[in-house]
Motif scaffolding. Structure first.
Motif, PDB file in Angstrom:
ATOM      1  N   GLU A  93       0.836  -1.214   0.000  1.00 43.00           N
ATOM      2  CA  GLU A  93       0.000   0.000   0.000  1.00 43.00           C
ATOM      3  C   GLU A  93       0.862   1.252   0.000  1.00 43.00           C
ATOM      4  O   GLU A  93       0.529   2.243  -0.662  1.00 43.00           O
ATOM      5  CB  GLU A  93      -0.942   0.021   1.191  1.00 43.00           C
ATOM      6  N   ALA A  94       1.974   1.236   0.718  1.00 42.01           N
ATOM      7  CA  ALA A  94       2.879   2.388   0.730  1.00 42.01           C
ATOM      8  C   ALA A  94       3.463   2.633  -0.659  1.00 42.01           C
ATOM      9  O   ALA A  94       3.583   3.781  -1.112  1.00 42.01           O
ATOM     10  CB  ALA A  94       3.992   2.165   1.750  1.00 42.01           C
ATOM     11  N   ALA A  95       3.811   1.544  -1.370  1.00 36.62           N
ATOM     12  CA  ALA A  95       4.329   1.683  -2.731  1.00 36.62           C
ATOM     13  C   ALA A  95       3.255   2.239  -3.663  1.00 36.62           C
ATOM     14  O   ALA A  95       3.538   3.080  -4.527  1.00 36.62           O
ATOM     15  CB  ALA A  95       4.822   0.332  -3.243  1.00 36.62           C
ATOM     16  N   VAL A  96       2.020   1.778  -3.484  1.00 37.86           N
ATOM     17  CA  VAL A  96       0.905   2.290  -4.283  1.00 37.86           C
ATOM     18  C   VAL A  96       0.700   3.781  -4.023  1.00 37.86           C
ATOM     19  O   VAL A  96       0.469   4.564  -4.951  1.00 37.86           O
ATOM     20  CB  VAL A  96      -0.385   1.503  -3.976  1.00 37.86           C
ATOM     21  N   GLN A  97       0.808   4.194  -2.764  1.00 35.63           N
ATOM     22  CA  GLN A  97       0.649   5.610  -2.436  1.00 35.63           C
ATOM     23  C   GLN A  97       1.745   6.442  -3.093  1.00 35.63           C
ATOM     24  O   GLN A  97       1.487   7.536  -3.612  1.00 35.63           O
ATOM     25  CB  GLN A  97       0.669   5.813  -0.919  1.00 35.63           C
ATOM     26  N   ASN A  98       2.971   5.925  -3.081  1.00 36.75           N
ATOM     27  CA  ASN A  98       4.065   6.618  -3.767  1.00 36.75           C
ATOM     28  C   ASN A  98       3.783   6.742  -5.260  1.00 36.75           C
ATOM     29  O   ASN A  98       4.044   7.782  -5.878  1.00 36.75           O
ATOM     30  CB  ASN A  98       5.381   5.870  -3.554  1.00 36.75           C
ATOM     31  N   ALA A  99       3.242   5.671  -5.834  1.00 35.62           N
ATOM     32  CA  ALA A  99       2.911   5.679  -7.258  1.00 35.62           C
ATOM     33  C   ALA A  99       1.810   6.698  -7.548  1.00 35.62           C
ATOM     34  O   ALA A  99       1.886   7.454  -8.525  1.00 35.62           O
ATOM     35  CB  ALA A  99       2.481   4.285  -7.701  1.00 35.62           C
ATOM     36  N   TRP A 100       0.800   6.725  -6.705  1.00 35.20           N
ATOM     37  CA  TRP A 100      -0.318   7.653  -6.904  1.00 35.20           C
ATOM     38  C   TRP A 100       0.149   9.096  -6.807  1.00 35.20           C
ATOM     39  O   TRP A 100      -0.268   9.974  -7.576  1.00 35.20           O
ATOM     40  CB  TRP A 100      -1.413   7.386  -5.877  1.00 35.20           C
ATOM     41  N   THR A 101       1.053   9.351  -5.878  1.00 36.36           N
ATOM     42  CA  THR A 101       1.547  10.707  -5.651  1.00 36.36           C
ATOM     43  C   THR A 101       2.414  11.204  -6.799  1.00 36.36           C
ATOM     44  O   THR A 101       2.500  12.405  -7.056  1.00 36.36           O
ATOM     45  CB  THR A 101       2.355  10.760  -4.337  1.00 36.36           C
ATOM     46  N   ALA A 102       3.063  10.283  -7.507  1.00 30.51           N
ATOM     47  CA  ALA A 102       4.013  10.664  -8.563  1.00 30.51           C
ATOM     48  C   ALA A 102       3.401  11.620  -9.580  1.00 30.51           C
ATOM     49  O   ALA A 102       4.023  12.607  -9.979  1.00 30.51           O
ATOM     50  CB  ALA A 102       4.541   9.406  -9.260  1.00 30.51           C
ATOM     51  N   PHE A 103       2.167  11.341 -10.028  1.00 28.97           N
ATOM     52  CA  PHE A 103       1.494  12.202 -11.004  1.00 28.97           C
ATOM     53  C   PHE A 103       0.145  12.723 -10.498  1.00 28.97           C
ATOM     54  O   PHE A 103      -0.589  13.366 -11.238  1.00 28.97           O
ATOM     55  CB  PHE A 103       1.288  11.451 -12.317  1.00 28.97           C
ATOM     56  N   GLY A 104      -0.200  12.410  -9.255  1.00 28.88           N
ATOM     57  CA  GLY A 104      -1.439  12.920  -8.688  1.00 28.88           C
ATOM     58  C   GLY A 104      -2.640  12.034  -8.904  1.00 28.88           C
ATOM     59  O   GLY A 104      -3.709  12.280  -8.332  1.00 28.88           O
ATOM     60  N   ASN A 105      -2.501  11.003  -9.705  1.00 34.70           N
ATOM     61  CA  ASN A 105      -3.585  10.038  -9.922  1.00 34.70           C
ATOM     62  C   ASN A 105      -3.044   8.862 -10.730  1.00 34.70           C
ATOM     63  O   ASN A 105      -1.920   8.905 -11.235  1.00 34.70           O
ATOM     64  CB  ASN A 105      -4.772  10.672 -10.649  1.00 34.70           C
ATOM     65  N   ILE A 106      -3.853   7.828 -10.857  1.00 38.22           N
ATOM     66  CA  ILE A 106      -3.537   6.685 -11.719  1.00 38.22           C
ATOM     67  C   ILE A 106      -4.807   6.323 -12.478  1.00 38.22           C
ATOM     68  O   ILE A 106      -5.862   6.124 -11.873  1.00 38.22           O
ATOM     69  CB  ILE A 106      -3.030   5.474 -10.905  1.00 38.22           C
ATOM     70  N   ASP A 107      -4.706   6.259 -13.796  1.00 40.55           N
ATOM     71  CA  ASP A 107      -5.853   5.890 -14.626  1.00 40.55           C
ATOM     72  C   ASP A 107      -5.917   4.395 -14.902  1.00 40.55           C
ATOM     73  O   ASP A 107      -6.998   3.840 -15.105  1.00 40.55           O
ATOM     74  CB  ASP A 107      -5.785   6.624 -15.978  1.00 40.55           C
ATOM     75  N   VAL A 108      -4.742   3.760 -14.922  1.00 41.44           N
ATOM     76  CA  VAL A 108      -4.660   2.361 -15.354  1.00 41.44           C
ATOM     77  C   VAL A 108      -3.674   1.598 -14.470  1.00 41.44           C
ATOM     78  O   VAL A 108      -2.574   2.085 -14.190  1.00 41.44           O
ATOM     79  CB  VAL A 108      -4.189   2.259 -16.826  1.00 41.44           C
ATOM     80  N   LEU A 109      -4.080   0.417 -14.045  1.00 39.35           N
ATOM     81  CA  LEU A 109      -3.187  -0.512 -13.368  1.00 39.35           C
ATOM     82  C   LEU A 109      -2.990  -1.725 -14.265  1.00 39.35           C
ATOM     83  O   LEU A 109      -3.966  -2.349 -14.698  1.00 39.35           O
ATOM     84  CB  LEU A 109      -3.781  -0.957 -12.033  1.00 39.35           C
ATOM     85  N   ILE A 110      -1.741  -2.065 -14.548  1.00 39.57           N
ATOM     86  CA  ILE A 110      -1.435  -3.292 -15.272  1.00 39.57           C
ATOM     87  C   ILE A 110      -0.734  -4.235 -14.312  1.00 39.57           C
ATOM     88  O   ILE A 110       0.430  -4.027 -13.946  1.00 39.57           O
ATOM     89  CB  ILE A 110      -0.553  -3.029 -16.509  1.00 39.57           C
ATOM     90  N   ASN A 111      -1.465  -5.253 -13.864  1.00 33.87           N
ATOM     91  CA  ASN A 111      -0.906  -6.266 -12.970  1.00 33.87           C
ATOM     92  C   ASN A 111      -0.116  -7.260 -13.814  1.00 33.87           C
ATOM     93  O   ASN A 111      -0.635  -8.280 -14.258  1.00 33.87           O
ATOM     94  CB  ASN A 111      -2.025  -6.984 -12.206  1.00 33.87           C
ATOM     95  N   ASN A 112       1.154  -6.944 -14.025  1.00 38.11           N
ATOM     96  CA  ASN A 112       1.986  -7.743 -14.921  1.00 38.11           C
ATOM     97  C   ASN A 112       2.958  -8.656 -14.180  1.00 38.11           C
ATOM     98  O   ASN A 112       3.403  -9.668 -14.730  1.00 38.11           O
ATOM     99  CB  ASN A 112       2.763  -6.801 -15.853  1.00 38.11           C
ATOM    100  N   ALA A 113       3.293  -8.322 -12.945  1.00 38.61           N
ATOM    101  CA  ALA A 113       4.266  -9.125 -12.201  1.00 38.61           C
ATOM    102  C   ALA A 113       3.774 -10.567 -12.078  1.00 38.61           C
ATOM    103  O   ALA A 113       2.609 -10.810 -11.737  1.00 38.61           O
ATOM    104  CB  ALA A 113       4.493  -8.529 -10.814  1.00 38.61           C
ATOM    105  N   GLY A 114       4.659 -11.496 -12.359  1.00 38.74           N
ATOM    106  CA  GLY A 114       4.271 -12.904 -12.276  1.00 38.74           C
ATOM    107  C   GLY A 114       5.490 -13.799 -12.300  1.00 38.74           C
ATOM    108  O   GLY A 114       6.585 -13.384 -12.678  1.00 38.74           O
ATOM    109  N   VAL A 115       5.279 -15.037 -11.909  1.00 36.91           N
ATOM    110  CA  VAL A 115       6.365 -16.013 -11.911  1.00 36.91           C
ATOM    111  C   VAL A 115       5.805 -17.373 -12.310  1.00 36.91           C
ATOM    112  O   VAL A 115       4.680 -17.726 -11.934  1.00 36.91           O
ATOM    113  CB  VAL A 115       7.040 -16.081 -10.521  1.00 36.91           C
ATOM    114  N   ARG A 116       6.569 -18.128 -13.092  1.00 43.86           N
ATOM    115  CA  ARG A 116       6.119 -19.455 -13.502  1.00 43.86           C
ATOM    116  C   ARG A 116       6.407 -20.488 -12.423  1.00 43.86           C
ATOM    117  O   ARG A 116       5.632 -21.406 -12.202  1.00 43.86           O
ATOM    118  CB  ARG A 116       6.810 -19.867 -14.810  1.00 43.86           C
ATOM    119  N   GLY A 117       7.532 -20.344 -11.734  1.00 45.61           N
ATOM    120  CA  GLY A 117       7.906 -21.330 -10.736  1.00 45.61           C
ATOM    121  C   GLY A 117       8.532 -22.551 -11.365  1.00 45.61           C
ATOM    122  O   GLY A 117       8.830 -22.585 -12.564  1.00 45.61           O
TER     123      GLY A 117
END
Length: 287
Positions: A93-117
């Protein structure tokens, strides 16, 4: 001045221009995330790129900020945010807040992080490996969606959440040694449709993209295997699939799901695989 061809292209594909859209991409330090970032910068998006490897993020932002123009003078087009998607909820959540603050808002989230294992079978798969795959592929996507979705709701501007999944999450393909990965991606598909149902009232659209294997930095070694082309030729209906690139095969769909042209599109799993799952048989068992 734009030529006639450019004007026609803009009419047919309005999502080619996404100036002003603020996009948060997880897992941006390599693979799909890196390619998405470059493509969306070319379309005029402002980017918050997130991953664990800060040095790679800095290199990505340097590449973008030195090759694409920002709509705001002296303002960067891309900024990095350090994010370990396996962290505890308050850290994410802290990282998300930093991201939101960077430009004042976020229009799009791309959940791309992943691992096959790994490729352990059901009886050999360890509890730790199962938990690690789910923590990255499913829990991380949920937490980012939760914290960004709540801020989108409060801002009252709506938004788009795009979950990058896999054909392994489909019920028409199964493979040996991919229990944790396939199950986590199937869960991501279920999460996509459930979130679309719940977030629609806030004008937040949620869709998933389920790709097969594409040429990228991560799959470079795989594409060097001599047997791979034979597999594609035998299983994939589209003859050009072996040369499929992330851009434009996936990036054009991502752009569309960002643009208002897709304002009535939500709760979908978009399969981008050249038709290789149509046969419904195992294709790769030990990637």
């Amino acid at each position: 001045m734009a030529n006639k061809s450019d004007k026609v292209s803009q009419l047919l594909e309005p999502w080619s221009d996404l100036k002003g859209k603020v996009v948060f991409i997880t897992g941006a330090s390599s693979g799909f995330g890196w390619d998405f970032s470059i493509n969306l910068a070319r379309a005029g998006c402002k980017l918050i790129v997130a991953a664990r490897r800060v040095d790679r993020l800095d290199a990505l932002c340097h590449l973008i900020n030195n090759n694409f123009e920002s709509t705001t003078s002296n303002a960067p087009l891309a900024v990095p945010v350090e994010l370990d998607i396996t962290s505890d909820p308050p850290v994410i959540e802290a990282a998300v807040q930093n991201a939101w603050t960077a430009f004042g808002n976020i229009d799009v989230l791309i959940n791309n992080a992943g691992v096959r294992g790994g490729t352990k079978t059901t009886l050999d798969l360890s509890n730790d490996e199962w938990n690690r795959v789910f923590k990255i592929n499913t829990n991380g996507a949920w937490l980012c969606s939760k914290y960004i979705g709540s801020r989108m709701r409060d801002a009252g501007k709506g938004g788009s959440i795009i979950n990058i999944s896999s054909i392994d999450g489909l019920n028409r393909i199964k493979g040996t040694g991919r229990l944790a990965y396939g199950t986590s991606k199937a869960a991501l598909h279920a999460m996509t449709t459930q979130m679309a149902q719940e977030l629609g009232t806030h004008n937040i659209r949620v869709n998933a993209i389920a790709p097969s294997i594409f040429r990228s930095e991560i799959t470079k070694g795989l594409y060097e295997k001599k047997w791979l082309k034979n597999v594609f030729d035998a299983q994939v209906p589209l003859p050009f699939y072996f040369d499929a690139q992330v851009d434009p095969s996936l990036t054009e769909l991502v752009r569309y799901l960002i643009h208002p042209a897709s304002k009535y599109v939500t709760g979908n799993i978009f399969i981008v695989d050249g038709g290789n799952t149509l046969a419904g048989v195992p294709i790769w068992s030990s990637l």
